[in-house]
Enzyme design. Structure first.
Site, PDB file in Angstrom:
ATOM      1  N   SER A 558       2.088   0.668  -4.397  1.00  0.00           N
ATOM      2  CA  SER A 558       1.535  -0.655  -4.094  1.00  0.00           C
ATOM      3  C   SER A 558       0.659  -1.114  -5.245  1.00  0.00           C
ATOM      4  O   SER A 558       0.115  -0.292  -6.005  1.00  0.00           O
ATOM      5  CB  SER A 558       0.701  -0.601  -2.808  1.00  0.00           C
ATOM      6  OG  SER A 558      -0.034  -1.796  -2.620  1.00  0.00           O
ATOM      7  N   TYR A 571      -5.707   2.719   3.215  1.00  0.00           N
ATOM      8  CA  TYR A 571      -4.405   2.354   2.663  1.00  0.00           C
ATOM      9  C   TYR A 571      -4.415   2.482   1.140  1.00  0.00           C
ATOM     10  O   TYR A 571      -3.526   3.090   0.538  1.00  0.00           O
ATOM     11  CB  TYR A 571      -4.056   0.926   3.079  1.00  0.00           C
ATOM     12  CG  TYR A 571      -2.754   0.400   2.519  1.00  0.00           C
ATOM     13  CD1 TYR A 571      -1.546   0.741   3.102  1.00  0.00           C
ATOM     14  CD2 TYR A 571      -2.740  -0.451   1.412  1.00  0.00           C
ATOM     15  CE1 TYR A 571      -0.344   0.254   2.597  1.00  0.00           C
ATOM     16  CE2 TYR A 571      -1.553  -0.948   0.902  1.00  0.00           C
ATOM     17  CZ  TYR A 571      -0.362  -0.588   1.487  1.00  0.00           C
ATOM     18  OH  TYR A 571       0.816  -1.069   0.986  1.00  0.00           O
TER      19      TYR A 571
END
Length: 681
Positions: A558, A571
């Site tokens: 990500s 996350y």
């Protein structure tokens, strides 16, 4: 054209589909059917006799009118006047093109002469196991007379072609009571005045042969069961097959990468346990359709089923070296100055007693069909040994067909392989969103794909939409569970032979501030993405190393692995863990030719399982926008002002694995439409 032209092809297709639907009648893509009829020639307006015949490469069970070749019978029969003899009969195949009626249709096959020259309105040429059993029995002519009397004649082995058509036509004329023939070493041909009569005559030959073999045959034609070679329990043999599959696939891919298929049917396991396994396997298959797909003979593992796995693997490597040397000898014994170059010396069929059969081909369908053909061959050997002695056509004749100029020309006409042809991919979190897009793209580029997802129903839907078991399988998988991950890799190996390309995409996100994030939130996200990626990479690398074919591992990380944003500490930290795994594993696995790279997406809202699961609403709240406007919000904060979609991430995965970036490992590719703060330094 007259009305006959409309009914003849339709009746022929119906008969072909009915015969091809039953594997007792013929093997996949094996045999051909034909019908003759009269139409008005559109040029002369005069009646003209035509032949409709299944074209080259088709399958009877799925044949459509587009798969028929249509030829003028007057021109086809006129070829007998210019036929130069057996030594030059291959030239006649090119002459068929000058007999075609109109445009379109399939290319005429080598068996076209058989159908055109036999004086019967309808002709079937089939490869039933029962018929080939008689055709390969040492005393086949006598058994044919005993089984059928004078209703079916015998034709000595002859390579398919124009002369075989002339031979059968002569028998049909000389023996008007006959309904067909047994073709030595090959199959059967039947005929009739109507389509129905032809079909019934074909079935009479097949079923009569089946009954004859069952009633006259001895009960154990393959001999007694050998101690230690009995089938393992289903659980044990499947576990051993999964462990052996990558090793065997790697060996079978020495010359060209192959996809595998595993079979442990009762017929296979019984054959592998019997005394006559080795001598019969050494004789090889006989029907041309069989050995063109299974090669001249299989590789047979000669150690007991209960032998230690390491010992079996060591013996496999020795046997593989011996097989390659033997195949080279076979080629050298029979090759002439104008023979095509040797295509590869690896086995297409590997038999492991107690475990099952591994078959290989350029894609899953080819591998599966090769296995099906060897099961046909087992049935043929059983039938021949039950009533006589199995006596296939000579090795020299097999070589003439395997390295036939016409077969070589057919291979050269095949379309260029797709970039990922022969590659086997495992994609986690592939039931939706980015994972689904990746699975679909890899499959579109030629890969076989294992669609892994915690949601078994979603995985099954994606695999089905891709094309089913010859292209994709569903693999239920909880990536946080080491046993479940091992099972997913094992299922992939059993389905396709191994694994070459892994995409760690499974993920989830919970958007919370540091003070709101619980220990459970942290553990869950790290278990799925950090630990899950580690477990999947570990299990896949083990299989890749066993294959010795290299491989690719891709992490879908990500932008947040390098960019610090609010309210996503768990996350972002898990994604940073994944990003560093890429670097660590790239450094470690390079010696095995395994490349490890990453993709850093951002703002993939549309179709995303993570965003649909609540992350979208949470992030929209953080940024103060409506959830339905989140994709556009992300787009507007990028340099390119473009929304990122799942297919854009899939394109990056393909770019990393499709064959152009062969010297790239340890790289992270941003797919975020340009986020300057996340530029890699």
């Amino acid at each position: 054209m007259g009305s006959v032209s409309m009914t003849v092809p339709g009746d022929l297709i119906a008969r072909s589909n009915a015969l091809g639907a039953d594997p007792r009648n013929t093997n996949y893509a094996g045999g051909n059917t034909s019908a003759k009829g009269e139409v008005l020639d559109p040029v002369t307006a005069k009646p003209t006799e035509l032949l409709w015949v299944k074209g080259s490469g088709g399958d009877l069970g799925t044949l459509t009118e587009a798969g028929l070749a249509v030829l003028r019978l007057d021109r086809l029969r006129a070829l007998t006047e210019v036929y130069p003899g057996v030594a030059r009969e291959d030239e006649m195949v090119a002459a068929f093109d000058y007999c075609l009626h109109g445009r379109g249709g399939a290319a005429p096959s080598i068996d076209t002469a058989m159908h055109g020259l036999v004086d019967a309105t309808h002709v079937d040429h089939l490869h039933p196991d029962s018929g080939i059993a008689l055709a390969t029995a040492a005393d086949g002519p006598a058994l044919t007379r005993e089984c059928f009397g004078d209703r079916v004649a015998w034709v000595d082995w002859r390579r398919p072609g124009f002369q075989l058509g002339l031979d059968i036509a002569a028998i049909k004329k000389a023996e008007p009571q006959a309904i067909g023939v047994i073709l030595g070493g090959h199959g059967i041909t039947a005929w009739g005045d109507t389509s129905s009569e032809c079909e019934q005559n074909s079935l009479e030959i097949i079923r009569t042969a089946e009954k004859f073999l069952a009633e006259r045959g001895k009960p154990e034609p393959f001999g007694a069961v050998r101690a230690g070679f009995e089938p393992l329990s289903e659980v044990d043999r499947r576990a051993r097959a999964a462990a052996l599959a990558p090793v065997i696939r790697g060996l079978a891919s020495t010359d060209q990468r192959q996809v595998g298929h595993f079979t442990d049917s009762d017929a296979v396991l019984d054959f592998l346990a019997r005394e006559k396994l080795a001598p019969l396997a050494e004789l090889g298959t006989s029907c041309p359709d069989h050995f063109l797909r299974t090669k001249i003979r299989p590789l047979v593992v000669d150690v007991p089923a209960t032998a230690p796995l390491a010992g079996v693997i060591a013996r496999l490597k020795e046997l593989h070296a011996e097989y390659r040397e033997s195949y080279r000898g076979y080629y050298d014994r029979h090759a002439t100055a104008d023979s095509p170059a040797m295509r590869g010396a690896d086995p297409a069929i590997v038999l492991v007693p107690g475990v099952g059969m591994f078959s290989f081909g350029k894609d899953k369908q080819t591998a599966r069909v090769a296995g099906e053909f060897y099961v046909n061959a087992i049935n043929v050997m059983r039938g021949a040994e039950a009533v006589s002695t199995y006596a296939p056509i000579p090795e020299s004749e097999k070589f003439r067909i395997e390295y036939w100029a016409l077969e070589e020309a057919k291979l050269k006409r095949l379309p260029k392989a797709k970039p990922l042809a022969g590659r086997i991919a495992l994609v986690t979190g592939a039931g939706s969103g980015i994972g689904r897009a990746i699975a679909e793209r890899l499959a579109a580029e030629g890969a076989c794909v294992a669609v892994a997802d915690l949601n078994a129903e979603a995985a099954d839907e994606v695999a089905t939409s891709i094309g089913g078991p010859d292209r994709a399988i569903a693999v239920p998988a909880d990536v946080t569970d080491a046993d479940a991950v091992a099972d997913a890799v094992a299922a992939t190996a059993l389905a396709f032979g191994g694994v070459d390309l892994v995409v760690n995409n499974a993920g989830l996100s919970i958007s919370k501030s540091l003070l709101e994030t619980t220990g459970r939130d942290w553990d869950l996200q790290h278990d799925v993405m950090a630990k899950g990626s580690f477990l999947v990479s570990q299990a896949a690398a083990n299989a890749m190393i066993a294959q010795h074919l290299g491989g690719d591992i891709v992490y879908i990380a990500s932008k947040n692995s390098v960019f610090a944003g609010p309210n996503n500490v768990a996350y972002g930290a898990a994604k940073a863990d994944q990003a560093h795994q890429v670097r660590l594993l790239a450094a470690e696995l390079g010696e095995h030719a395994i490349r490890v790279n990453g993709v850093n997406p951002d703002g993939v809202v549309r179709g995303s399982g993570i965003f649909a699961g609540g992350w979208g609403a949470q992030r929209a709240a953080v940024y103060g926008v409506a959830e339905e406007e989140l994709g556009e919000f992300y787009a507007q904060r990028t340099i390119l002002k473009r929304e990122v979609l799942p297919e854009h991430v899939a394109a990056a995965v393909f770019a990393l694995t499709g064959g152009d970036l062969t010297h790239t490992t340890g790289l992270h590719v941003p797919v975020d439409a340009g986020v300057a703060a996340a530029f890699l330094r």
